[in-house]
Structures are given as C-alpha cells and as structure tokens.
Design a protein around this motif. Structure first.
Motif, PDB file in Angstrom:
ATOM      1  N   LEU A 157       0.827  -1.211   0.000  1.00 24.02           N
ATOM      2  CA  LEU A 157       0.000   0.000   0.000  1.00 24.02           C
ATOM      3  C   LEU A 157       0.859   1.258   0.000  1.00 24.02           C
ATOM      4  CD1 LEU A 157      -2.864   1.162   0.099  1.00 24.02           C
ATOM      5  CD2 LEU A 157      -2.786   0.968   2.601  1.00 24.02           C
ATOM      6  N   ALA A 158       1.949   1.250   0.750  1.00 25.63           N
ATOM      7  CA  ALA A 158       2.830   2.422   0.795  1.00 25.63           C
ATOM      8  C   ALA A 158       3.360   2.758  -0.594  1.00 25.63           C
ATOM      9  CB  ALA A 158       3.987   2.172   1.757  1.00 25.63           C
ATOM     10  N   ASP A 159       3.737   1.732  -1.361  1.00 26.92           N
ATOM     11  CA  ASP A 159       4.250   1.964  -2.713  1.00 26.92           C
ATOM     12  C   ASP A 159       3.147   2.485  -3.629  1.00 26.92           C
ATOM     13  OD1 ASP A 159       6.644   1.030  -1.781  1.00 26.92           O
ATOM     14  OD2 ASP A 159       6.512  -0.932  -2.767  1.00 26.92           O
ATOM     15  N   GLN A 160       1.930   1.988  -3.444  1.00 28.50           N
ATOM     16  CA  GLN A 160       0.812   2.471  -4.252  1.00 28.50           C
ATOM     17  C   GLN A 160       0.558   3.960  -3.999  1.00 28.50           C
ATOM     18  OE1 GLN A 160      -2.748   0.061  -3.938  1.00 28.50           O
ATOM     19  NE2 GLN A 160      -1.559  -1.830  -3.804  1.00 28.50           N
ATOM     20  N   VAL A 161       0.641   4.367  -2.738  1.00 32.72           N
ATOM     21  CA  VAL A 161       0.433   5.784  -2.410  1.00 32.72           C
ATOM     22  C   VAL A 161       1.515   6.640  -3.063  1.00 32.72           C
ATOM     23  CG1 VAL A 161       0.432   7.490  -0.545  1.00 32.72           C
ATOM     24  CG2 VAL A 161      -0.788   5.328  -0.254  1.00 32.72           C
ATOM     25  N   VAL A 162       2.760   6.184  -2.993  1.00 31.07           N
ATOM     26  CA  VAL A 162       3.860   6.932  -3.613  1.00 31.07           C
ATOM     27  C   VAL A 162       3.606   7.094  -5.106  1.00 31.07           C
ATOM     28  CG1 VAL A 162       6.309   6.850  -4.219  1.00 31.07           C
ATOM     29  CG2 VAL A 162       5.588   6.327  -1.883  1.00 31.07           C
ATOM     30  N   ARG A 163       3.211   6.010  -5.769  1.00 27.58           N
ATOM     31  CA  ARG A 163       2.950   6.085  -7.213  1.00 27.58           C
ATOM     32  C   ARG A 163       1.783   7.017  -7.508  1.00 27.58           C
ATOM     33  NH1 ARG A 163       3.435   0.483  -7.071  1.00 27.58           N
ATOM     34  NH2 ARG A 163       1.263   0.165  -7.691  1.00 27.58           N
ATOM     35  N   TRP A 164       0.732   6.918  -6.705  1.00 26.18           N
ATOM     36  CA  TRP A 164      -0.446   7.773  -6.914  1.00 26.18           C
ATOM     37  C   TRP A 164      -0.059   9.245  -6.817  1.00 26.18           C
ATOM     38  CZ3 TRP A 164      -3.156  11.358  -3.941  1.00 26.18           C
ATOM     39  CH2 TRP A 164      -4.431  11.719  -4.416  1.00 26.18           C
ATOM     40  N   GLU A 165       0.738   9.596  -5.818  1.00 25.24           N
ATOM     41  CA  GLU A 165       1.129  11.002  -5.649  1.00 25.24           C
ATOM     42  C   GLU A 165       2.116  11.441  -6.727  1.00 25.24           C
ATOM     43  OE1 GLU A 165       0.466  12.310  -1.099  1.00 25.24           O
ATOM     44  OE2 GLU A 165       2.307  11.148  -1.406  1.00 25.24           O
ATOM     45  N   ARG A 337       5.525   3.922   8.039  1.00 29.42           N
ATOM     46  CA  ARG A 337       4.721   2.703   7.910  1.00 29.42           C
ATOM     47  C   ARG A 337       3.225   2.982   7.915  1.00 29.42           C
ATOM     48  NH1 ARG A 337       2.714  -0.421  11.869  1.00 29.42           N
ATOM     49  NH2 ARG A 337       3.989   0.616  13.453  1.00 29.42           N
ATOM     50  N   THR A 338       2.794   4.003   8.652  1.00 30.34           N
ATOM     51  CA  THR A 338       1.352   4.215   8.825  1.00 30.34           C
ATOM     52  C   THR A 338       0.782   5.380   8.032  1.00 30.34           C
ATOM     53  OG1 THR A 338       1.728   5.607  10.783  1.00 30.34           O
ATOM     54  CG2 THR A 338       1.385   3.236  11.150  1.00 30.34           C
ATOM     55  N   SER A 339       1.605   6.413   7.769  1.00 33.49           N
ATOM     56  CA  SER A 339       1.065   7.618   7.122  1.00 33.49           C
ATOM     57  C   SER A 339       1.359   7.691   5.638  1.00 33.49           C
ATOM     58  CB  SER A 339       1.635   8.872   7.792  1.00 33.49           C
ATOM     59  OG  SER A 339       2.990   9.076   7.415  1.00 33.49           O
ATOM     60  N   PHE A 340       2.421   6.984   5.196  1.00 31.95           N
ATOM     61  CA  PHE A 340       2.861   7.034   3.802  1.00 31.95           C
ATOM     62  C   PHE A 340       3.222   8.463   3.391  1.00 31.95           C
ATOM     63  CE2 PHE A 340      -0.936   4.088   4.004  1.00 31.95           C
ATOM     64  CZ  PHE A 340      -0.207   2.978   4.383  1.00 31.95           C
ATOM     65  N   GLY A 341       3.678   9.259   4.363  1.00 30.40           N
ATOM     66  CA  GLY A 341       3.987  10.659   4.098  1.00 30.40           C
ATOM     67  C   GLY A 341       5.339  10.849   3.443  1.00 30.40           C
ATOM     68  N   GLN A 342       5.490  11.966   2.744  1.00 34.35           N
ATOM     69  CA  GLN A 342       6.770  12.313   2.157  1.00 34.35           C
ATOM     70  C   GLN A 342       7.764  12.664   3.269  1.00 34.35           C
ATOM     71  OE1 GLN A 342       6.212  15.251  -1.091  1.00 34.35           O
ATOM     72  NE2 GLN A 342       4.064  14.613  -1.113  1.00 34.35           N
ATOM     73  N   LYS A 343       9.044  12.465   2.999  1.00 35.51           N
ATOM     74  CA  LYS A 343      10.067  12.641   4.029  1.00 35.51           C
ATOM     75  C   LYS A 343      10.028  14.023   4.679  1.00 35.51           C
ATOM     76  CE  LYS A 343      15.033  12.210   4.931  1.00 35.51           C
ATOM     77  NZ  LYS A 343      16.367  11.907   4.353  1.00 35.51           N
ATOM     78  N   PRO A 344       9.935  15.129   3.922  1.00 37.72           N
ATOM     79  CA  PRO A 344       9.880  16.444   4.587  1.00 37.72           C
ATOM     80  C   PRO A 344       8.663  16.596   5.497  1.00 37.72           C
ATOM     81  CG  PRO A 344      10.408  16.698   2.260  1.00 37.72           C
ATOM     82  CD  PRO A 344       9.993  15.276   2.452  1.00 37.72           C
ATOM     83  N   TRP A 345       7.540  15.970   5.113  1.00 36.37           N
ATOM     84  CA  TRP A 345       6.342  16.037   5.960  1.00 36.37           C
ATOM     85  C   TRP A 345       6.586  15.286   7.265  1.00 36.37           C
ATOM     86  CZ3 TRP A 345       3.043  12.346   8.024  1.00 36.37           C
ATOM     87  CH2 TRP A 345       1.856  12.832   8.589  1.00 36.37           C
ATOM     88  N   ILE A 346       7.162  14.094   7.181  1.00 30.56           N
ATOM     89  CA  ILE A 346       7.437  13.308   8.384  1.00 30.56           C
ATOM     90  C   ILE A 346       8.394  14.059   9.307  1.00 30.56           C
ATOM     91  CG2 ILE A 346       8.586  11.221   9.228  1.00 30.56           C
ATOM     92  CD1 ILE A 346       7.408   9.734   6.824  1.00 30.56           C
ATOM     93  N   GLU A 347       9.447  14.615   8.737  1.00 26.08           N
ATOM     94  CA  GLU A 347      10.403  15.366   9.553  1.00 26.08           C
ATOM     95  C   GLU A 347       9.738  16.585  10.192  1.00 26.08           C
ATOM     96  OE1 GLU A 347      13.418  16.129   6.677  1.00 26.08           O
ATOM     97  OE2 GLU A 347      14.433  14.195   6.983  1.00 26.08           O
ATOM     98  N   GLY A 348       8.833  17.223   9.453  1.00 25.71           N
ATOM     99  CA  GLY A 348       8.117  18.377   9.992  1.00 25.71           C
ATOM    100  C   GLY A 348       7.200  18.012  11.138  1.00 25.71           C
ATOM    101  N   ARG A 349       6.541  16.838  11.040  1.00 23.98           N
ATOM    102  CA  ARG A 349       5.655  16.395  12.127  1.00 23.98           C
ATOM    103  C   ARG A 349       6.455  16.117  13.401  1.00 23.98           C
ATOM    104  NH1 ARG A 349       1.275  18.612  11.129  1.00 23.98           N
ATOM    105  NH2 ARG A 349       2.850  19.878  10.086  1.00 23.98           N
ATOM    106  N   ILE A 350       7.606  15.485  13.253  1.00 26.27           N
ATOM    107  CA  ILE A 350       8.441  15.186  14.422  1.00 26.27           C
ATOM    108  C   ILE A 350       8.931  16.477  15.068  1.00 26.27           C
ATOM    109  CG2 ILE A 350      10.632  14.148  15.140  1.00 26.27           C
ATOM    110  CD1 ILE A 350      10.137  11.986  12.988  1.00 26.27           C
ATOM    111  N   ARG A 351       9.311  17.420  14.249  1.00 29.60           N
ATOM    112  CA  ARG A 351       9.768  18.721  14.754  1.00 29.60           C
ATOM    113  C   ARG A 351       8.624  19.463  15.439  1.00 29.60           C
ATOM    114  NH1 ARG A 351      12.103  22.993  10.390  1.00 29.60           N
ATOM    115  NH2 ARG A 351      12.074  24.911  11.649  1.00 29.60           N
ATOM    116  N   PHE A 352       7.459  19.457  14.833  1.00 28.29           N
ATOM    117  CA  PHE A 352       6.276  20.122  15.377  1.00 28.29           C
ATOM    118  C   PHE A 352       5.940  19.556  16.759  1.00 28.29           C
ATOM    119  CE2 PHE A 352       1.571  21.227  14.085  1.00 28.29           C
ATOM    120  CZ  PHE A 352       1.410  21.918  15.279  1.00 28.29           C
ATOM    121  N   ALA A 353       5.910  18.236  16.871  1.00 31.42           N
ATOM    122  CA  ALA A 353       5.513  17.593  18.127  1.00 31.42           C
ATOM    123  C   ALA A 353       6.439  17.960  19.279  1.00 31.42           C
ATOM    124  CB  ALA A 353       5.475  16.080  17.947  1.00 31.42           C
ATOM    125  N   SER A 354       7.681  18.290  18.980  1.00 35.19           N
ATOM    126  CA  SER A 354       8.661  18.554  20.036  1.00 35.19           C
ATOM    127  C   SER A 354       8.537  19.949  20.638  1.00 35.19           C
ATOM    128  CB  SER A 354      10.081  18.368  19.487  1.00 35.19           C
ATOM    129  OG  SER A 354      10.399  19.390  18.552  1.00 35.19           O
TER     130      SER A 354
END
Length: 406
Positions: A157-165, A337-354
């Motif tokens: 599913l993660a690969d399908q999301v990447v292709r879709w985007e 594994r769960t969000s299928f987010g792009q790397k900058p988005w994931i890094e931004g969420r981790i930064r935001f939460a802190s």
C-alpha cells in the motif's frame, strides 16, 4: 382565624451578561498574549506566533493591561464564577473548556513543567491517547479499495500511495495557476454556501525548510506553501479550502464582521487562539472540501482519506514521541509505515511535536476534523444555515461543537 402560609423566599442567581463576559474573555486572552510576549521577549514556551496569532479586534476589544500572571489567575477566577451561573448547554461547555485551556496556558507561561498528557487534555481539550491501531487499519483498507479503483493494484500500500502522488504531482510551474483557479472556485462556493467574502483573495507564497505544509498568512494576504513537498491537485485543493475558503481566512472575515455588527459575542474574535478554539478551527479547515460539497472525482476521495490517515498517524506519533518517550528514529519509522507521508512532511511532524507549547496541537487536526465531520454528516439541508451560524458564529471546543441541535 386561619393562619396565612407564607411563600418561601426565592433566591435568584443573578443573570449573566453574556456580551459582557465575551468582551472580558476576549480582552483577557489578548492581554495574556501581550503579557507573555513582553515577559518572555521571544524566549518563552511560545514562538513568535503567540497565544493569539491573528487578532482583528484591536479597535473592538483592546487587550486587558496585565502586570503579572497573578492578575491573570484573578481574572480567570472571576470568569469561572460567572460561568458557573450559566445553564447546562453549549455555551457553558465551551466556557468551561476555554477557561481550563487558558489556565493551563498560564501555568506554562509561568514556567511550570506539564506533561504531554496534561497539555493535550487541558490546553488542547482532546484525549491523551493515540488513535487506535484498529481505526488506522480500517482506513488503510478503505484506501486500498480506492487506489484499486484508480488503477493501482500491485505492490504494498505504501508503494501504491507513492505512485499515486508521483503520477499526479503538479510541476512547479503549475502550482500558482492551479492555486488561483482552485481559489476562485472555492470562493464562489464559499460565497454561496457559507458567507460572502467580498473581494478578499490570497496570493501563493512558496517557502522551503519550514515545519508546516501550508499556512494562512492572513495579514499579508498570502497562503504560505512548503514546496519541499510535492502536491497533487487534490492536495492543493484541500489546502486552499483549509487556509483560505472556507477555512481560516473565511472564519476570520466572518467573525470580524459579526463581532463588529454585534451579531456575535466578542469572543468569536479569538478564533485563531492556541487553545481549545484551535481544535475546531483546524476542523473547519480540514472539512473545507466537504463544507463546500466539492468532491469532484476519485482523486479527491483518495486525498480526503489519505489526509485522515496522516492526521491520525501524526496524532499517534506525537503521543508516542512526547507521551511515551519513543526515539525520533522509531517515530520516523512508525510514520513511514502508517502515514505514507513524504520525508519532509514526516520530519516536519516530528519537529512540530517537540515544541513545548505548540506540540500538543498536532492532535487538533485529527480530533478537530472528527468533531466537525461528525456534526456535519448529520446536518439536514434545512439545518444548514443554522449549522453555519453555529459553526462560524460561536467559539467552540471539541465538546461543545458536538452539542449542535441539543
């Protein structure tokens, strides 16, 4: 002679002047913002955004002049006494939640260390818990069905999301014209279904290296967009609806007009406050496409579900990171594994939460969206005008918004 039985003396609680209380609450909240900025000089738990990032009511309700946090506690005590005289219902629920939120903010501004749980429950007004694994699993299953309909049938599913985007990503040169076209249609629909927005528009402002995806920069008249990320048309449509029409900009226009005319209590001017109000503000934004009845195709449906998945994943990840002490590497893996987010988005969420103060508000997207969605889905066509007035014309917490129609 028959004794005359006296009627028992009735003691009536003095009625509450809601208009006065609304002004008092507004003046206090904006005064707290000014006090925190003055005392911290940019080095407190809040960044430059402040407690009230955008306030359009300086000429309507000026900030209360406060000398220290003891004065804030005294004002909150007075507002709590007044709130206790309200009958049970939407207004009392909101005021109780808002005052608890402001009390929590005050404790943080004073330098008290609070747990992530205390911030979620007291400041944001949401449960201190991750979204259940079962809920995420169900959303993943629904997404797989939608992607199969879109022609993506093979691979994880993660690969399908990447292709879709990737297949639908807008080129850099397409961003601005697509943004303008989407904003024009969003404004037309907002004027028809929500509120006439006049000649207000926004321009697109591309940024890099920021922890957010997009931001409503209302006073500058621009929507800031993080172009480290790739965007499909459906994703850009969501952001236009969230930040501009019928989301944040529309709520600011509506509340300013209604407060100025006296049609709404002055505390509607607090719609951007980093308190329980922020949760519903984000819910309005995330429900923007649905509020405009603007799901055009399967791509829109995929993105709406993908957005819910990412909000749920980010909410859970923030809890694991700040509530349970997971390492950032472990959180990064979880989000992949769960969000299928792009790397900058994931890094931004981790930064935001802190972030000490703003971090817990990452949960406002999931819980705010769910709170507004659950009410919107039960509103009938006949109730729509009443619902819009309720949603935009009153301040709400996640609890009070659910009391629509009660």
């Amino acid at each position: 002679m028959e004794a005359i039985q006296e009627e028992p003396m009735q003691i009536h609680e003095p009625t509450v002047n809601d208009a006065h209380l609304g002004r008092q609450l507004t003046a206090l909240t904006v005064g707290m913002d000014h006090l925190e900025r003055r005392l911290s000089r940019g080095h407190g738990v809040l960044d430059s955004e402040g407690l009230v990032p955008i306030y359009l009511g300086d000429d309507l309700v000026p900030p209360l002049n406060l000398d220290d946090w003891d004065a804030v506690h005294s004002e909150l005590d007075d507002l709590e006494r007044q709130t206790a005289r309200y009958p049970a219902g939407v207004r009392r629920t909101f005021l109780q939640d808002m005052l608890r939120s402001l009390r929590t903010a005050t404790r943080l501004f004073e330098g008290e260390e609070l747990s992530f749980r205390e911030k979620l429950e007291g400041l944001v007004g949401v449960p201190a818990q991750p979204v259940s694994a079962d809920a995420l699993h169900d959303m993943h299953a629904q997404l797989a069905v939608l992607l199969e309909r879109a022609g993506l049938r093979h691979g994880p599913l993660a690969d399908q999301v990447v292709r879709w985007e990737q297949e639908r990503a807008l080129d850099a040169g397409q961003l601005e014209p697509t943004f303008l076209a989407l904003m024009t249609e969003a404004q037309r629909r907002t004027d028809a279904r929500i509120y006439p927005t006049g000649d207000y528009t926004m321009r697109l402002n591309a940024l890099r290296g920021v922890p957010f995806t997009a931001r409503c920069n209302f006073t500058a008249g621009q929507m800031d967009l993080n172009i480290d990320l790739n965007f499909t048309r459906a994703a850009l449509k969501h952001l236009v609806c969230h930040e501009v029409f019928p989301g944040h900009s529309t709520q600011l226009l509506y509340t300013r007009d209604k407060a100025a005319s006296g049609e709404c209590s002055a505390d509607v001017l607090l719609c951007t406050t980093n308190a329980v109000t922020g949760c519903v503000q984000e819910g309005i934004g995330d429900q923007g496409v649905d509020l405009l009845d603007w799901t055009e195709d399967e791509d829109d449906a995929v993105h709406v579900l993908l957005r819910r998945i990412r909000s749920a994943s980010a909410t859970s990840a923030a809890w694991y990171q700040m509530g349970e002490g997971w390492s950032e590497d472990r959180v990064h893996t979880y989000l992949e594994r769960t969000s299928f987010g792009q790397k900058p988005w994931i890094e931004g969420r981790i930064r935001f939460a802190s972030y000490s103060f703003r971090g817990p508000f990452i949960a406002s997207y999931w819980f705010g969206n769910e709170a507004v969605r659950e009410v919107r889905e039960r509103v009938t066509a006949e109730q729509w005008p009443e619902f819009i007035s309720f949603l935009y014309g009153q301040m709400h917490s996640p609890r009070s918004i659910g009391q629509f129609g009660s």
